[in-house]
Design a protein around this motif. Structure first.
Motif, PDB file in Angstrom:
ATOM      1  N   UNK A 143      16.572   7.285 -57.849  1.00 39.78           N
ATOM      2  CA  UNK A 143      15.733   8.469 -57.489  1.00 39.78           C
ATOM      3  C   UNK A 143      14.963   9.183 -58.704  1.00 39.78           C
ATOM      4  N   UNK A 144      15.794   9.451 -59.603  1.00 44.88           N
ATOM      5  CA  UNK A 144      15.541   9.864 -60.853  1.00 44.88           C
ATOM      6  C   UNK A 144      14.731   8.681 -61.786  1.00 44.88           C
ATOM      7  N   UNK A 151      21.784   5.748 -55.990  1.00 51.38           N
ATOM      8  CA  UNK A 151      20.749   6.130 -55.065  1.00 51.38           C
ATOM      9  C   UNK A 151      20.180   7.633 -55.988  1.00 51.38           C
ATOM     10  N   UNK A 152      21.076   8.248 -56.623  1.00 53.13           N
ATOM     11  CA  UNK A 152      20.468   9.226 -57.586  1.00 53.13           C
ATOM     12  C   UNK A 152      19.967   8.664 -58.591  1.00 53.13           C
ATOM     13  N   UNK A 188      13.986  10.328 -50.767  1.00 54.05           N
ATOM     14  CA  UNK A 188      15.426   9.673 -51.120  1.00 54.05           C
ATOM     15  C   UNK A 188      16.257   9.725 -49.996  1.00 54.05           C
ATOM     16  N   UNK A 213      11.379   7.257 -58.232  1.00 54.15           N
ATOM     17  CA  UNK A 213      10.991   8.195 -57.233  1.00 54.15           C
ATOM     18  C   UNK A 213      10.021   9.582 -57.936  1.00 54.15           C
ATOM     19  N   UNK A 214      10.927  10.109 -58.769  1.00 58.04           N
ATOM     20  CA  UNK A 214      10.550  11.461 -59.317  1.00 58.04           C
ATOM     21  C   UNK A 214       9.268  11.346 -60.632  1.00 58.04           C
TER      22      UNK A 214
END
Lengths: 254, 254
Positions: A112-113, A108-109, A82, A116-117
């Motif tokens: 990512x949540x 971005x957060x 990230x 990506x996660x």
């Protein structure tokens, strides 16, 4: 956000797990195509054209579980951590990506949540559950690369890339030479130092799992038929490579 | 299964993340104490005595987030991957653990799902979310070790252990020598080759994060007062070590 990860053949018998992080060029409607023209939205910057078709052919032929992304790498590049710009690139090769200009930390957060996660949690769960029941997976990620990059033509057909442990990549390259006429090379068109082995580093290396990243020049897999042909060849290559690893492991025990 | 992971000071300002995998000796009632006598259920095989108290003191002093386990390592040792026997050991040091005799793959899978995955998913989420907003964490795991092991007395006070990247461990050892009279050593009483750095390898190494495993001899932290004293010393040590890393990073930029 739509579903971001798909698992096919979850109950497959092979210990090989196939991963396709750049399987999809899907951009949610509310993203307005990330500000790209129509051709950019389906170009190699948005996904790895042909990779999913090859991965599915491999999954069927080898009876191997396939974990693939259902969203474009323009939203989040799942083969990047990230904190690097390439995870949500504002520019990729010759393309400017307006939808990734000036994205703030909140955005971005959120990505990512949302992307990506869940993807990597899903893959890790699969790996950990196999390990718990005594099955030791190998991981192969399936990618494609563009034949022209910054105007330069690439003559490579098949790139075989590894993270810290080169064992499976070396065996795969030897098998490619034995089983095919593909122009094949180790750690081409890029290597771990270019930051392209994040998935392997995150999912395979911590558990000591054999791993390889396969890169296919995308003009070789531009339609269903050629994807089937390529998966037929790669199935032979990977079968031979994994067989060689198993033989080495057997010899080490004797 | 009860809650397995606790996060304290989730919004802390330090980039340091503290981890305490062996914080608790809690054994769910339906496990019948894992078949151990009362003393075995609270011995070092069940948890790291004193480690949580020290970790909490550090969390408070450094304003650092703390991730700790809420279940005994006898159910699942969170510093081990699911395929190794030590994750659910049938024997630990001189103790036989009846509750881990002849556990089948179904039980190993159930514990991996109930304990290992939620704990490490939680820690990874924390790391990934920090990375997404541009904060680069360091990870320190806090452990304690028994003064007598297989009847041999250990004279070490403080062990400083690292995974692939030794940077923070080396800085921590130097700081321990400068800030304390603790008998301190690198990669003692065991090292990465003994399989004790799983958490670091899984959570820190793939992202290139500075990491260290701290091992304190547990008779030095047997009550609240001594845990407070130790956390006071360790806070100074870690502050100095992280300061040295920051200075090195600064110099590299200049």
């Amino acid at each position: 956000m739509a579903a971001v990860v798909s698992v096919e053949r979850a109950e497959a018998l092979s210990d090989l797990i196939l991963v396709c992080e750049h399987a999809s060029h899907f951009i949610p409607a509310d993203r307005n195509g990330m500000g790209l023209a129509a051709d950019g939205q389906v170009a190699h910057i948005a996904w790895d054209p042909g990779a999913l078709g090859v991965a599915r052919g491999l999954s069927r032929r080898l009876d191997a579980t396939l974990v693939s992304a259902e969203i474009s790498r323009l939203i989040y590049d799942l083969n990047r951590p990230p904190h690097v710009m390439a995870a949500m690139p504002a520019k990729s090769e010759i393309y400017d990506i307006p939808g990734n200009h000036q994205i703030d930390t909140r955005e971005r957060l959120a990505r990512t949540r949302a992307v990506y996660l869940p993807f990597h949690d899903c893959l890790r769960r699969l790996v950990a559950e196999r390990l718990a029941v005594g099955r030791i997976p190998q991981i192969a990620t399936i990618h494609s690369f563009t034949p022209f990059y910054f105007g330069q033509q690439r003559h490579l057909d098949l790139g075989v890339i590894h993270d810290a442990d080169p064992t499976l990549a070396i065996a795969t390259l030897a098998a490619a030479h034995a089983e095919s006429d593909l122009v094949s090379a180790l750690n081409q068109p890029y290597d771990a130092a270019d930051g392209v082995t994040h998935t392997l580093r995150l999912q395979a290396t911590p558990y000591g799992l054999a791993n390889v990243m396969i890169e296919i020049r995308n003009d070789l897999i531009s339609n269903e038929e050629s994807q089937e042909d390529m998966s037929e060849i790669l199935a032979k290559i990977l079968t031979r490579a994994l067989g060689a690893l198993a033989e080495d492991a057997q010899r080490a025990v004797l």
